[in-house]
Motif scaffolding. Structure first.
Motif, short mmCIF file in Angstrom:
data_model
loop_
_atom_site.label_atom_id
_atom_site.label_comp_id
_atom_site.label_asym_id
_atom_site.label_seq_id
_atom_site.Cartn_x
_atom_site.Cartn_y
_atom_site.Cartn_z
N ARG A 447 0.62 -1.69 0.11
CA ARG A 447 -0.02 0.01 -0.11
C ARG A 447 0.98 1.10 0.31
O ARG A 447 2.04 1.27 0.74
CB ARG A 447 -0.45 0.15 1.43
N LEU A 448 0.27 2.52 -0.90
CA LEU A 448 1.28 3.60 -0.80
C LEU A 448 1.31 4.57 0.25
O LEU A 448 -0.10 4.67 0.24
CB LEU A 448 0.42 4.49 -2.13
N ARG A 449 2.10 4.72 1.26
CA ARG A 449 1.66 6.00 1.82
C ARG A 449 1.96 7.86 1.59
O ARG A 449 3.72 7.58 0.95
CB ARG A 449 2.39 6.00 3.35
N LEU A 450 1.50 8.43 0.91
CA LEU A 450 1.72 9.56 0.69
C LEU A 450 3.34 10.87 1.99
O LEU A 450 2.13 10.66 2.78
CB LEU A 450 1.14 10.83 -0.10
N VAL A 451 3.98 11.35 1.31
CA VAL A 451 4.83 11.70 2.16
C VAL A 451 5.02 13.56 1.38
O VAL A 451 5.65 13.99 2.89
CB VAL A 451 6.46 10.88 2.97
N GLY A 452 4.07 13.40 0.66
CA GLY A 452 5.37 14.84 0.08
C GLY A 452 3.81 15.00 -1.14
O GLY A 452 4.06 14.40 -1.80
N ARG A 453 3.07 16.46 -0.89
CA ARG A 453 2.77 16.43 -2.53
C ARG A 453 3.43 17.58 -2.85
O ARG A 453 3.80 18.67 -2.16
CB ARG A 453 1.43 16.76 -2.12
N ARG A 454 3.86 17.19 -4.28
CA ARG A 454 4.49 18.16 -5.32
C ARG A 454 5.55 19.24 -4.33
O ARG A 454 4.48 20.92 -3.98
CB ARG A 454 3.37 18.73 -6.36
N SER A 455 6.16 19.13 -3.47
CA SER A 455 6.92 19.93 -3.13
C SER A 455 6.25 21.41 -2.25
O SER A 455 5.94 21.94 -1.59
CB SER A 455 8.26 20.52 -3.60
N ASP A 456 5.94 22.25 -3.37
CA ASP A 456 5.84 23.73 -3.05
C ASP A 456 3.85 23.95 -3.46
O ASP A 456 3.34 24.96 -3.02
CB ASP A 456 6.08 24.17 -4.09
N LEU A 457 3.65 22.53 -3.81
CA LEU A 457 1.70 22.65 -4.12
C LEU A 457 1.13 22.89 -2.27
O LEU A 457 0.79 22.73 -1.43
CB LEU A 457 1.40 21.83 -4.38
N ILE A 458 -0.20 23.88 -2.44
CA ILE A 458 -0.91 24.06 -1.51
C ILE A 458 -2.29 23.43 -2.54
O ILE A 458 -2.31 23.99 -3.51
CB ILE A 458 -0.74 26.03 -1.95
N LEU A 459 -3.06 22.88 -0.85
CA LEU A 459 -4.12 22.50 -1.65
C LEU A 459 -5.27 23.13 -0.98
O LEU A 459 -5.38 22.88 0.44
CB LEU A 459 -3.75 20.70 -1.77
N ARG A 460 -6.24 23.69 -0.86
CA ARG A 460 -7.09 24.70 -0.58
C ARG A 460 -8.76 24.06 -1.10
O ARG A 460 -8.79 24.58 -2.08
CB ARG A 460 -6.80 26.04 -1.39
N GLY A 461 -8.61 23.63 -0.54
CA GLY A 461 -10.43 22.88 -0.35
C GLY A 461 -10.46 21.72 -1.05
O GLY A 461 -11.30 21.75 -2.25
N GLY A 462 -9.10 21.16 -1.66
CA GLY A 462 -9.50 20.67 -3.12
C GLY A 462 -9.17 21.68 -4.15
O GLY A 462 -9.25 20.29 -5.18
N GLU A 463 -8.96 22.52 -4.41
CA GLU A 463 -8.14 22.82 -5.72
C GLU A 463 -6.54 23.11 -5.01
O GLU A 463 -6.33 23.70 -4.25
CB GLU A 463 -8.62 24.68 -5.54
N ASN A 464 -5.82 22.66 -6.22
CA ASN A 464 -4.51 23.12 -6.75
C ASN A 464 -3.91 24.15 -6.46
O ASN A 464 -5.03 25.12 -8.32
CB ASN A 464 -3.94 22.18 -7.46
N VAL A 465 -3.36 25.55 -5.47
CA VAL A 465 -2.55 26.78 -6.35
C VAL A 465 -0.81 25.86 -6.32
O VAL A 465 -0.56 25.99 -4.85
CB VAL A 465 -2.86 26.95 -4.56
N TYR A 466 -0.02 26.53 -7.41
CA TYR A 466 0.50 26.28 -7.22
C TYR A 466 1.63 28.13 -6.45
O TYR A 466 1.37 29.12 -7.39
CB TYR A 466 1.25 26.26 -8.70
N PRO A 467 2.61 28.26 -5.84
CA PRO A 467 2.96 29.46 -5.09
C PRO A 467 3.25 29.70 -6.84
O PRO A 467 3.32 31.90 -6.14
CB PRO A 467 3.91 28.89 -4.51
N VAL A 468 3.85 30.14 -7.54
CA VAL A 468 4.56 30.87 -7.97
C VAL A 468 3.61 31.28 -9.26
O VAL A 468 4.25 32.31 -9.57
CB VAL A 468 5.20 29.79 -9.71
N GLU A 469 2.56 31.15 -9.48
CA GLU A 469 1.33 31.54 -10.63
C GLU A 469 1.22 32.68 -9.25
O GLU A 469 0.71 34.22 -9.78
CB GLU A 469 0.08 30.73 -10.58
N VAL A 470 0.55 32.33 -8.15
CA VAL A 470 0.99 33.76 -7.11
C VAL A 470 1.79 34.95 -7.35
O VAL A 470 1.80 36.03 -6.83
CB VAL A 470 -0.09 32.93 -5.84
#
Length: 553
Positions: A447-470
């Protein structure tokens, strides 16, 4: 034959029966775009053909909203009319793009299928985008026609494009009335021809268009049919593929996401189930009233929605006994959160499942059953049928179980690539068609256990937000010297977008001004809700790269 008593062994036994030689979902190895991989032998080749096949479900409900019902027959009639107009009046042909810019509505679904029967490419634009983002999406996908609701049409008008726009409120009803007897068009396509583009935020700061093929989407359909068959085996009821499914699915996420489109709306045409569509912002009472009225059986929610369920004052006033499946998706959730959900929501106690997937993978990569979550609350489960998964080091070498590394997958679900971005495609899909997810995890006991989600990715309420764009947006402000955007914990949303802004000397801008500046240029969910304005420089390493882990808001 002896049937195993161990639950996991029994699952393996059922899967072997269904996918083995002669099985209904027989799996064989074939070449997909030059790479050998497992695929289902008995599969379709054209997404559009699902529409014609759905006519067998007749007057059964396909789409239900708070105040509308659309049968399979009525839906197909509307699709035929719109497809005819797109072909004859707007010149839409195979391979052309048709963009859809709208909130959830039956017309969104009709527009998707009208595109598919023409062999064109459905482009799901984010309905929350502001005009600046819409302008980018239109320029990037270059659609022949845009189909939009009133709000979407207003955004397109602000952009000032010369692309024809058909409104859902006015133009589509006129088209339906003008072509009431239209036949469903048929277009020959190859299974590796493109079918859809859905946008996902990119680390470059611009959204990337994940290009999904006919094969990708049809593989998702077969996965859901396969899952229904397994569920039938466990319930002791053999699923008859020629009979309509009694299941009724609640749709609460946007249609421009794979969760709602690929994994909910599309598969129903193959199974004859019903989609109960919630419209408007998420409201617990409105949603649960819909569950009660329509006897919803299946609901896949993002953790933010589940969080609001937990906080609801009284769930007991609704009859939710019809719910037999409740799943979490789109963002990770903690073991403690899952336990609170089980305690608060009776329907989640014995049926809660979790999964892990990406827009690039079209559907789940792994799924954790209720039993697996009881044993290991932090797992996201095992790879689904036909998915090969490896944990790899930075050089692409496969790592053994128990060692953390990047999650890489290969399957018939993996996208063709990113639309119009060969460099990003080459970085994401390695030789042999392995998708580098950018997520990090470890495999334990299969079974897979995640230890990190795309280093910089922000997961806000199910929406992906990448810091670089902001950050790129804020950097355009004349008073901003530099800035950093990070995700910080939030009880309801999981994470909130937070910004540290370093002002130029003698600058006088305020938090309110910066928030308004961002709100004019970015979707609301990307606008930082926490701010720290300073004159101190951001932490950087010897090469000048910003050290995000040292940033505090």
């Amino acid at each position: 034959m002896t049937v195993p008593t161990d639950p996991q062994l029994y699952v393996n036994h059922v899967i072997a029966q269904l996918t083995g030689p002669g099985g209904r979902f027989e799996v064989v190895e074939e070449s997909v775009l030059g790479a050998r991989m497992p695929v289902m032998k008995n599969r379709g080749r054209s997404v559009g053909e699902l529409l014609t096949a759905s006519l067998r479900w007749g007057d059964r409900d396909y789409l239900v909203t708070a105040n509308r019902r659309l049968s399979y027959t009525g839906h197909a009639t509307a699709v035929a009319a719109l497809a005819t107009a797109l072909r004859d009046e707007y010149g839409v042909r195979k391979g052309d793009r048709v963009a859809i810019l709208a909130a959830n509505a039956p017309e969104w679904v009709i527009a998707f299928w009208a595109t598919q029967v023409l062999g064109a490419i459905s482009v799901g634009l984010n309905a929350w985008w502001v005009p600046r983002e819409v302008e980018y999406g239109l320029g990037h996908s270059r659609p022949t026609v845009v189909i939009a609701d009133a709000a979407g049409a207003k955004s397109v008008a602000t952009v000032g494009t010369d692309i024809p726009v058909l409104t859902m409120e006015e133009d589509l009803p006129r088209i339906f009335a003008r072509f009431p007897q239209a036949s469903i068009p048929h277009t020959e396509v190859d299974e590796d021809d493109p079918a859809a583009i859905l946008y996902t935020s990119g680390t470059s700061g611009r959204p990337k268009g994940a290009l999904h093929s006919q094969r990708n989407i049809l593989a998702v359909v077969d996965y859901h049919r396969f899952s229904d068959a397994i569920a039938g085996e466990f319930s002791g009821l053999t699923v008859d593929p020629e009979a309509p499914s009694p299941l009724r699915y609640l749709l609460t996420s946007p249609l421009f996401h794979i969760a709602s489109l690929h994994n909910l709306v599309i598969p129903r045409l193959a199974t004859g189930g019903t989609v109960v569509m919630h419209q408007g912002g998420f409201d617990v009472d409105a949603v649960l009233s819909l569950v009660e009225r329509e006897h919803v059986t299946n609901w896949g929610a993002v953790p933010t929605m589940a969080s609001r369920l937990i906080e609801h004052a009284n769930l007991d006033k609704y009859d939710l006994s019809s719910l037999t499946s409740f799943s979490l998706a789109s963002a990770p959730s903690s073991a403690a959160f899952k336990e609170r959900l089980r305690e608060k929501a009776p329907f989640a106690r014995n049926m809660l499942v979790d999964s892990y997937g990406l827009t690039e993978s079209c559907t789940a990569i792994t799924v954790a059953t209720a039993a697996e979550l009881e044993q290991d609350p932090d797992t996201v489960g095992r790879p689904i049928v036909t998915v090969s998964m490896e944990i790899r080091d930075p050089l692409g070498k496969s790592l053994p179980d128990g060692v953390e590394g990047e999650v890489c997958v290969r399957s018939p679900f993996v996208m063709l690539g990113y639309w119009g971005d060969d460099a990003a495609t080459e970085a994401a899909i390695t030789p042999g068609r392995w998708l580098r997810t950018g997520d990090y995890g470890v495999v334990e006991n299969g079974r897979l256990r995640l230890v990190g989600r795309r280093s910089d990715l922000i997961l806000r309420g199910g929406e992906n937000v990448y810091p670089v764009e902001v950050e790129q947006c804020l950097d355009e402000h004349p008073d901003v010297l530099e800035c950093a955007v990070v995700g910080t914990p939030h009880e309801d949303l999981g994470q909130e977008v937070s910004a540290v802004v370093v002002l130029r000397e003698d600058a006088t801008t305020s938090e309110v001004e910066l928030r308004d500046y961002a709100a004019e240029r970015l979707s609301y969910f990307k606008v930082p809700s926490r701010w720290r304005i300073t004159t101190d420089p951001l932490p950087r390493n010897a090469t000048g790269k910003m050290i995000r882990r040292d940033i505090t808001v």
